[in-house]
Design a protein around this motif. Sequence first.
Motif, PDB file in Angstrom:
ATOM      1  N   ASP A   5     -15.805 -19.943  35.397  1.00 30.81           N
ATOM      2  CA  ASP A   5     -15.969 -20.545  36.712  1.00 30.81           C
ATOM      3  C   ASP A   5     -14.661 -21.223  37.080  1.00 30.81           C
ATOM      4  OD1 ASP A   5     -16.559 -21.956  38.972  1.00 30.81           O
ATOM      5  OD2 ASP A   5     -18.453 -22.772  38.224  1.00 30.81           O
ATOM      6  N   SER A   6     -13.970 -20.652  38.044  1.00 28.51           N
ATOM      7  CA  SER A   6     -12.655 -21.175  38.407  1.00 28.51           C
ATOM      8  C   SER A   6     -12.741 -22.548  39.059  1.00 28.51           C
ATOM      9  CB  SER A   6     -11.948 -20.198  39.359  1.00 28.51           C
ATOM     10  OG  SER A   6     -12.724 -20.007  40.537  1.00 28.51           O
ATOM     11  N   SER A   7     -13.947 -22.969  39.444  1.00 30.16           N
ATOM     12  CA  SER A   7     -14.096 -24.285  40.061  1.00 30.16           C
ATOM     13  C   SER A   7     -14.144 -25.404  39.036  1.00 30.16           C
ATOM     14  CB  SER A   7     -15.368 -24.332  40.916  1.00 30.16           C
ATOM     15  OG  SER A   7     -16.527 -24.249  40.105  1.00 30.16           O
ATOM     16  N   LEU A   8     -14.308 -25.069  37.766  1.00 34.54           N
ATOM     17  CA  LEU A   8     -14.382 -26.082  36.726  1.00 34.54           C
ATOM     18  C   LEU A   8     -13.007 -26.691  36.457  1.00 34.54           C
ATOM     19  CD1 LEU A   8     -16.676 -24.492  33.998  1.00 34.54           C
ATOM     20  CD2 LEU A   8     -17.219 -26.461  35.432  1.00 34.54           C
ATOM     21  N   GLN A  18     -15.939 -24.836  24.367  1.00 35.56           N
ATOM     22  CA  GLN A  18     -17.236 -25.435  24.666  1.00 35.56           C
ATOM     23  C   GLN A  18     -18.371 -24.441  24.403  1.00 35.56           C
ATOM     24  OE1 GLN A  18     -16.556 -26.513  28.738  1.00 35.56           O
ATOM     25  NE2 GLN A  18     -14.902 -27.943  28.161  1.00 35.56           N
ATOM     26  N   GLU A  19     -18.165 -23.187  24.778  1.00 38.83           N
ATOM     27  CA  GLU A  19     -19.164 -22.161  24.493  1.00 38.83           C
ATOM     28  C   GLU A  19     -19.305 -21.939  22.995  1.00 38.83           C
ATOM     29  OE1 GLU A  19     -18.949 -18.451  26.387  1.00 38.83           O
ATOM     30  OE2 GLU A  19     -19.102 -19.243  28.419  1.00 38.83           O
ATOM     31  N   ARG A  20     -18.180 -21.843  22.320  1.00 39.94           N
ATOM     32  CA  ARG A  20     -18.193 -21.525  20.890  1.00 39.94           C
ATOM     33  C   ARG A  20     -18.910 -22.605  20.088  1.00 39.94           C
ATOM     34  NH1 ARG A  20     -12.739 -20.584  17.150  1.00 39.94           N
ATOM     35  NH2 ARG A  20     -13.852 -20.182  15.175  1.00 39.94           N
ATOM     36  N   TRP A  21     -18.703 -23.878  20.471  1.00 34.96           N
ATOM     37  CA  TRP A  21     -19.264 -24.973  19.682  1.00 34.96           C
ATOM     38  C   TRP A  21     -20.389 -25.695  20.420  1.00 34.96           C
ATOM     39  CZ3 TRP A  21     -13.586 -24.932  19.174  1.00 34.96           C
ATOM     40  CH2 TRP A  21     -13.192 -24.285  17.993  1.00 34.96           C
ATOM     41  N   ASP A  22     -21.051 -24.969  21.333  1.00 39.83           N
ATOM     42  CA  ASP A  22     -22.294 -25.423  21.956  1.00 39.83           C
ATOM     43  C   ASP A  22     -22.136 -26.791  22.628  1.00 39.83           C
ATOM     44  OD1 ASP A  22     -24.947 -25.216  22.708  1.00 39.83           O
ATOM     45  OD2 ASP A  22     -25.708 -26.199  20.898  1.00 39.83           O
ATOM     46  N   ALA A  23     -21.097 -26.919  23.451  1.00 44.25           N
ATOM     47  CA  ALA A  23     -20.853 -28.189  24.132  1.00 44.25           C
ATOM     48  C   ALA A  23     -20.757 -28.024  25.653  1.00 44.25           C
ATOM     49  CB  ALA A  23     -19.573 -28.818  23.607  1.00 44.25           C
ATOM     50  N   VAL A  24     -21.250 -26.903  26.161  1.00 45.11           N
ATOM     51  CA  VAL A  24     -21.109 -26.628  27.589  1.00 45.11           C
ATOM     52  C   VAL A  24     -21.786 -27.697  28.438  1.00 45.11           C
ATOM     53  CG1 VAL A  24     -21.733 -25.034  29.445  1.00 45.11           C
ATOM     54  CG2 VAL A  24     -20.829 -24.145  27.288  1.00 45.11           C
ATOM     55  N   PHE A  30     -19.597 -34.491  31.501  1.00 49.90           N
ATOM     56  CA  PHE A  30     -18.370 -35.292  31.539  1.00 49.90           C
ATOM     57  C   PHE A  30     -17.563 -34.972  32.792  1.00 49.90           C
ATOM     58  CE2 PHE A  30     -13.925 -36.164  30.699  1.00 49.90           C
ATOM     59  CZ  PHE A  30     -13.968 -37.441  30.158  1.00 49.90           C
ATOM     60  N   TYR A  31     -17.364 -33.678  33.074  1.00 48.10           N
ATOM     61  CA  TYR A  31     -16.619 -33.307  34.278  1.00 48.10           C
ATOM     62  C   TYR A  31     -17.240 -33.949  35.521  1.00 48.10           C
ATOM     63  CZ  TYR A  31     -14.458 -29.420  31.603  1.00 48.10           C
ATOM     64  OH  TYR A  31     -13.770 -28.645  30.700  1.00 48.10           O
ATOM     65  N   ASP A  32     -18.589 -33.873  35.608  1.00 48.69           N
ATOM     66  CA  ASP A  32     -19.274 -34.354  36.803  1.00 48.69           C
ATOM     67  C   ASP A  32     -19.213 -35.872  36.932  1.00 48.69           C
ATOM     68  OD1 ASP A  32     -19.974 -31.780  37.468  1.00 48.69           O
ATOM     69  OD2 ASP A  32     -21.992 -31.902  36.612  1.00 48.69           O
ATOM     70  N   ARG A  33     -19.307 -36.586  35.813  1.00 51.14           N
ATOM     71  CA  ARG A  33     -19.447 -38.035  35.867  1.00 51.14           C
ATOM     72  C   ARG A  33     -18.142 -38.806  35.681  1.00 51.14           C
ATOM     73  NH1 ARG A  33     -24.959 -39.064  32.232  1.00 51.14           N
ATOM     74  NH2 ARG A  33     -26.383 -37.861  33.573  1.00 51.14           N
ATOM     75  N   GLN A  34     -17.134 -38.188  35.043  1.00 44.55           N
ATOM     76  CA  GLN A  34     -15.969 -38.963  34.633  1.00 44.55           C
ATOM     77  C   GLN A  34     -14.631 -38.435  35.134  1.00 44.55           C
ATOM     78  OE1 GLN A  34     -16.144 -41.779  33.344  1.00 44.55           O
ATOM     79  NE2 GLN A  34     -17.903 -41.988  32.002  1.00 44.55           N
ATOM     80  N   VAL A 163       4.711 -37.987  39.792  1.00 49.63           N
ATOM     81  CA  VAL A 163       3.674 -37.113  39.250  1.00 49.63           C
ATOM     82  C   VAL A 163       2.602 -36.900  40.310  1.00 49.63           C
ATOM     83  CG1 VAL A 163       1.921 -36.794  37.460  1.00 49.63           C
ATOM     84  CG2 VAL A 163       4.087 -37.932  36.897  1.00 49.63           C
ATOM     85  N   HIS A 164       2.399 -35.627  40.669  1.00 50.77           N
ATOM     86  CA  HIS A 164       1.306 -35.267  41.573  1.00 50.77           C
ATOM     87  C   HIS A 164       0.055 -35.072  40.717  1.00 50.77           C
ATOM     88  CE1 HIS A 164      -0.753 -33.634  45.045  1.00 50.77           C
ATOM     89  NE2 HIS A 164      -1.160 -32.625  44.295  1.00 50.77           N
ATOM     90  N   VAL A 165      -0.969 -35.869  40.964  1.00 47.74           N
ATOM     91  CA  VAL A 165      -2.148 -35.926  40.108  1.00 47.74           C
ATOM     92  C   VAL A 165      -3.048 -34.710  40.306  1.00 47.74           C
ATOM     93  CG1 VAL A 165      -4.226 -37.256  39.546  1.00 47.74           C
ATOM     94  CG2 VAL A 165      -2.081 -38.450  40.113  1.00 47.74           C
ATOM     95  N   HIS A 166      -3.402 -34.073  39.177  1.00 49.39           N
ATOM     96  CA  HIS A 166      -4.375 -32.981  39.178  1.00 49.39           C
ATOM     97  C   HIS A 166      -5.714 -33.420  38.586  1.00 49.39           C
ATOM     98  CE1 HIS A 166      -0.848 -29.877  39.019  1.00 49.39           C
ATOM     99  NE2 HIS A 166      -1.001 -30.396  40.205  1.00 49.39           N
ATOM    100  N   GLU A 167      -5.660 -34.219  37.533  1.00 50.00           N
ATOM    101  CA  GLU A 167      -6.869 -34.677  36.848  1.00 50.00           C
ATOM    102  C   GLU A 167      -6.697 -36.137  36.440  1.00 50.00           C
ATOM    103  OE1 GLU A 167      -8.141 -30.535  34.524  1.00 50.00           O
ATOM    104  OE2 GLU A 167      -7.161 -32.170  33.427  1.00 50.00           O
ATOM    105  N   ALA A 168      -7.771 -36.901  36.525  1.00 51.45           N
ATOM    106  CA  ALA A 168      -7.780 -38.282  36.044  1.00 51.45           C
ATOM    107  C   ALA A 168      -9.147 -38.556  35.437  1.00 51.45           C
ATOM    108  CB  ALA A 168      -7.490 -39.255  37.177  1.00 51.45           C
ATOM    109  N   TYR A 169      -9.145 -39.038  34.185  1.00 51.39           N
ATOM    110  CA  TYR A 169     -10.435 -39.249  33.522  1.00 51.39           C
ATOM    111  C   TYR A 169     -10.302 -40.260  32.393  1.00 51.39           C
ATOM    112  CZ  TYR A 169      -8.518 -35.633  30.382  1.00 51.39           C
ATOM    113  OH  TYR A 169      -7.713 -34.902  29.538  1.00 51.39           O
ATOM    114  N   ILE A 170     -11.406 -40.810  32.008  1.00 50.62           N
ATOM    115  CA  ILE A 170     -11.478 -41.888  31.035  1.00 50.62           C
ATOM    116  C   ILE A 170     -11.188 -41.399  29.618  1.00 50.62           C
ATOM    117  CG2 ILE A 170     -13.935 -41.552  30.523  1.00 50.62           C
ATOM    118  CD1 ILE A 170     -14.252 -44.602  30.547  1.00 50.62           C
TER     119      ILE A 170
END
Length: 216
Positions: A5-8, A18-24, A30-34, A163-170
């Motif tokens: 999913d290119s939107s992720l 994440q798929e390999r180690w069952d963490a999807v 985390f993506y949605d909340r943080q 720095v042009h921000v692409h991602e910011a997370y805890i």
Amino acid sequence: MSTDDSSLPGSDGEHAAQERWDAVDRARTFYDRQMLDHLNEAMREFIARQEMVFLATADARGECDSSFRAGEPGFVVALDERTLVYPELRGNGVYASLGNITENAHVGLMFVDFFDDLIGLHVNGAATILEHEDLLADERVTVPLLEMLTRQGGRRPERWVAVHVHEAYIHCSKHIPRLAKLDRQLDWGTDDTKRKGGDYFKVGETKREASPNVEA
């Protein structure tokens, strides 16, 4: 379940892991909340209090380097929700980080508050090297802001990085140690070998042992 999913946020590699180690499901939560693609007000306020940041870069071949930057509180400045700028002070002249940025703009910044809030903030984005004239030309840089940026340790920065921000997370607090800040004289920008740590890791000795017939 496929995570193609290119939107992720994140890389194809982390999605595959994440798929390999069952963490999807955990990862998507985390993506949605943080995770944001910009700096919200709380993040900008956090950055404005920080005196250090860890910097990750890589060259065009993917060879990595990690480094450390420090300054007075707020030496990394959020010009807006998508742009950070920080000063490059005089260093060892190698320019490992800046050299990598000229080949590969992608950078990772890691802010950690070890003293008060015990929390971290990841900021990933694309870096641009700025000379003084470039910074002055940016209408978001006011005179008071420029004065604050240029007083770091009483040394004028050699140049700047935006720095042009692409991602910011805890970065969660559970393993961050609480440290105590002690008084210490900071020799900003010094070229004094002893004050810079000398040959703490005995590199000269190691090289002499490896090549005993070569004068140091």
